[in-house]
Design an enzyme around this catalytic site. Structure first.
Site, PDB file in Angstrom:
ATOM      1  N   ASP A 460     -52.240  -5.589  40.553  1.00  0.00           N
ATOM      2  CA  ASP A 460     -51.166  -6.361  39.937  1.00  0.00           C
ATOM      3  C   ASP A 460     -51.526  -6.762  38.505  1.00  0.00           C
ATOM      4  O   ASP A 460     -52.698  -6.703  38.097  1.00  0.00           O
ATOM      5  CB  ASP A 460     -50.871  -7.609  40.774  1.00  0.00           C
ATOM      6  N   ASP A 517     -39.928  -6.394  41.781  1.00  0.00           N
ATOM      7  CA  ASP A 517     -40.190  -7.468  42.735  1.00  0.00           C
ATOM      8  C   ASP A 517     -38.955  -7.821  43.547  1.00  0.00           C
ATOM      9  O   ASP A 517     -39.048  -8.569  44.525  1.00  0.00           O
ATOM     10  CB  ASP A 517     -40.676  -8.732  42.001  1.00  0.00           C
TER      11      ASP A 517
END
Length: 713
Positions: A460, A517
């Site tokens: 990430d 997301d």
């Protein structure tokens, strides 16, 4: 491992002599690019488009490409070269801005040195002896994917400061009215913008230090009248993860240039060599889909390196939206049991397993297992996951650090940027240009990977950088490359708050992207549709989210959520304990269909369809042998008309017969009361019918999707 530079010229090359005018051509079965130069001057592209005859007179093309002049102009149009030079009176944006080590501006004037030409590559070398500079242009063709890869390298005898260096500059077509580039935001990536050509410049620069939700480095230039399925289109992608600059400029004389490079002023130190990232180019005469298929195939077959190429893409489960930071072993084991029962084949433990990480304000960079949550380490959970037949993956955010962390307290100098900088998600970025930082991260991550059977990393990157710096990107690349060398069987996903780092540079090192997301199926329907202009199914993660989406608050039916996820690399990211028996049954059915068909889906071409109903977002996934396809027709809004308009398919054999059936026939609404043949069973019709009349689908509510599968008889 792949690199960011085109391969060196092979030894069995032919060195060109120095005729008065130089001519070269690059070809594949679909396109030709002709590059010519007047005397010793820098070369320019005088033709790029549909394949020319082998016997085309390139010297004649060089002469025929000259634009006329009239009053108020110079006596000759300055060359729109592969690197336009200010020193040659070029009226637009130059391709190179450079200064001496002491800061004095340099106005280079390059002259021909030599050329190296083989079947599939071309290297053009130019020299400015007075200023001690060399410029190399490199082109590589791929006959299967129809991608031309281009790159520019600047070398200096003495250190120089680089402000701007463009990859080889490409002339844009005159018979185009507009260009399509891409913006976006968190949970809203890949938003296409259509901008009309006009006098002046379309200038986009991403200075966030990563690829960014806001500025995907891609461009499509459709010629007048082009659609998804027909017409001429030119495609561009700049394969760099650190921020880029794009210039699309129409000069006063009407010529158009397109420049790509790193964001300006990203090189903070003087140096002897600078290179652009690879610029990926393709020409299509079959609409936007022609470019899309070239990019999809090139990413999958040339860019990505697969740890286990023969392994089917596993159905993915990520626990983030089920537990967030609240890790309890018994709960996670229960969730793993349920995920496996639904068909999951990989279990990914997300954020919260390390340090004292109970929220997003602390412990980033303290990459050691939290003994409060895992008193016996990660072993018991991993063993349980393996016992259920799933592989195990783990979340890291290596390039980031919380001020509230042991490592920041010990090494505050490792943080990138000023001490009083604005934080993002309560974190700073580590300075990846420092070898000590990379060594520390490698040691911590390799310790975890060596101690456990882990085959997947979710990598990430949750904030923009305080300042753009090319060294930061190169440092991140170096760490990933080192880990991939020592752990070659570990797959890596590029996630950056969803789709914030998606480009062909990061995909040389990773095998999957988290596209957004947002698990909102309605939003993902559009995001996936537009991302397919560049990205194939096999690398594009798409998950079935919770009943109530955590990012939009929208509640969507399980069938819609499941089939939208089945459009790409399928997974789940919800708490499976919330599922009713009906929801679990629908999800299991969709997952089973995906697993049954993934052998051909993971190499299929994603073709966007031109829907006559703006409310319908539709695509056709076509097997490489063209014998099978599946159509996903998503209803994103309420139609203005009552009855569904037929959906035209594409790329079929007009003379062949196809059997087509509805896969999700059980999703039929009670309000669909007509008798279309497809409702009651398979239909057998010709490819000509499907492409010219179209597929008549049943009526449907908004926020639903039809899945129709076809096979050639």
């Amino acid at each position: 491992m792949t690199t960011d530079t085109l391969p060196p010229a092979p030894p069995q090359t032919v060195v060109a002599q120095k005729p008065v005018d130089h001519v070269w051509r690059l070809d594949d079965a679909r396109q030709t690019m002709v590059i010519t130069a007047t005397g010793e001057r820098l070369p320019q592209i005088v033709y790029w488009g549909t394949r020319l005859p082998d016997g085309e007179d390139l010297q004649m093309l060089h002469a025929a490409s000259v634009f006329d002049i009239t009053g108020g102009m110079l006596d000759e149009n300055p060359d729109l070269s592969l690197c336009p030079e200010a020193s040659r009176t070029f009226p637009g944006q130059p391709g190179l801005i450079v200064r001496q080590g002491n800061g004095t501006p340099i106005l280079p004037k390059f002259c021909f040195a030599d050329a190296v030409e083989t079947t599939d590559r071309l290297y053009l070398n130019y020299r400015d002896a007075e200023n001690g500079l060399s410029l190399k242009f490199m082109f590589l063709t791929d006959p299967e994917t129809h991608i031309i890869t281009a790159q520019t390298v600047l070398s200096a005898d003495n250190p120089v400061h680089l402000h701007w260096l463009s990859a080889p500059v490409i002339p844009a077509p005159q018979h185009s009215d507009e260009m399509i580039d891409f913006s976006g935001r968190w949970c809203g990536e890949f938003q296409p913008n259509r901008t009309a050509w006009s006098a002046g410049m379309r200038y986009r620069e991403n200075r966030t230090g990563r690829t960014g939700h806001e500025h995907f480095p891609g461009l499509l230039v459709p010629c007048t009248g082009a659609t998804n399925t027909a017409g001429e289109v030119y495609g561009f992608h700049y394969g760099w993860s650190g921020g880029h600059r794009m210039v699309a400029e129409e000069l006063p004389d009407g010529r158009r240039q397109i420049q790509w490079g790193h964001a300006a002023r990203m090189e903070h130190e003087a140096g002897l060599e600078f290179k652009t990232a690879p610029l990926y180019l393709t020409y299509s005469n079959t609409g936007l889909n022609g470019c899309a298929v070239s990019f999809q195939r090139h990413v999958r077959d040339r860019i990505v390196t697969w740890p286990k190429p023969d392994r089917p893409r596993p159905v993915h489960y990520n626990c983030w939206e089920a537990v967030y930071f609240d890790h309890k072993l018994d709960v996670l084991c229960d969730i793993a049991d349920r995920a496996a029962a639904l068909g999951a084949e990989r279990f990914v433990l997300d954020d919260g397993w390390f340090g004292n990480r109970d929220d997003d304000t602390r412990a980033l960079s303290d990459w050691e297992v939290d003994p409060r949550k895992y008193p016996d380490g990660l072993g018991p959970l991993i063993d349980h996951v393996h016992a259920k037949g799933m592989s195990f993956g783990l979340w890291f955010e290596p390039e980031m650090i919380n001020p509230d962390s042991n490592i920041h307290r010990a090494h505050p100098d490792w943080a990138l940027g000023a001490e009083d900088q604005l934080l993002g998600r309560q974190q700073k970025a580590l300075n990846m240009a420092l070898p000590d930082v990379r060594d520390f991260l490698y040691d911590r991550m390799s310790a975890i990977l060596s101690a456990h059977d882990i085959d997947y990393i979710k990598w990430d990157h949750n904030r923009v950088l305080p300042t753009p710096d090319a060294a930061q990107t190169r440092g991140s690349y170096a760490l990933i490359d080192r880990l991939r060398t020592d752990f070659p069987n570990v797959e890596i996903e590029s996630c950056a708050s969803g789709g914030g780092r998606i480009d062909f540079g990061i995909l040389q090192r990773t095998q999957r992207v988290w596209l957004s997301d947002s698990n909102d199926a309605l939003e993902r329907l559009r995001i996936q549709h537009d991302a397919a202009l560049f990205l194939p199914l096999s690398i594009t993660g798409s998950h079935v989210g919770p009943r109530r989406c955590h990012t939009s608050g929208r509640v969507l039916d399980i069938s819609f959520r499941a089939w939208v996820a089945a459009q790409r690399h399928m997974g789940f990211e919800m708490d499976p304990r919330e599922l009713t028996d009906h929801e679990a049954s629908v999800l299991t059915t969709a997952t089973s269909w995906w697993k049954t068909n993934r052998d051909w889906l993971q190499t299929a071409d994603i073709l966007r369809l031109d829907s006559a109903d703006p409310a319908v977002i539709a695509e056709q996934q076509m097997a490489r042998d063209a014998d099978r396809f599946v159509v996903f027709a998503g209803k994103a809004a309420t139609s203005t008309q009552i009855s569904p308009r037929p959906l035209r398919l594409t790329a079929l054999d007009p003379d062949a017969m196809y059997r087509v059936r509805l896969v999700n026939q059980d999703d039929m609404s009670r309000l669909t009361r007509g008798t279309p043949a497809l409702k009651s069973g398979p239909i057998t019709v010709s490819g000509a019918y499907l492409m010219n009349h179209g597929l008549a689908l049943p009526w449907a509510f908004p926020d639903t999707i039809w899945v129709a599968q076809g096979e050639r008889l």
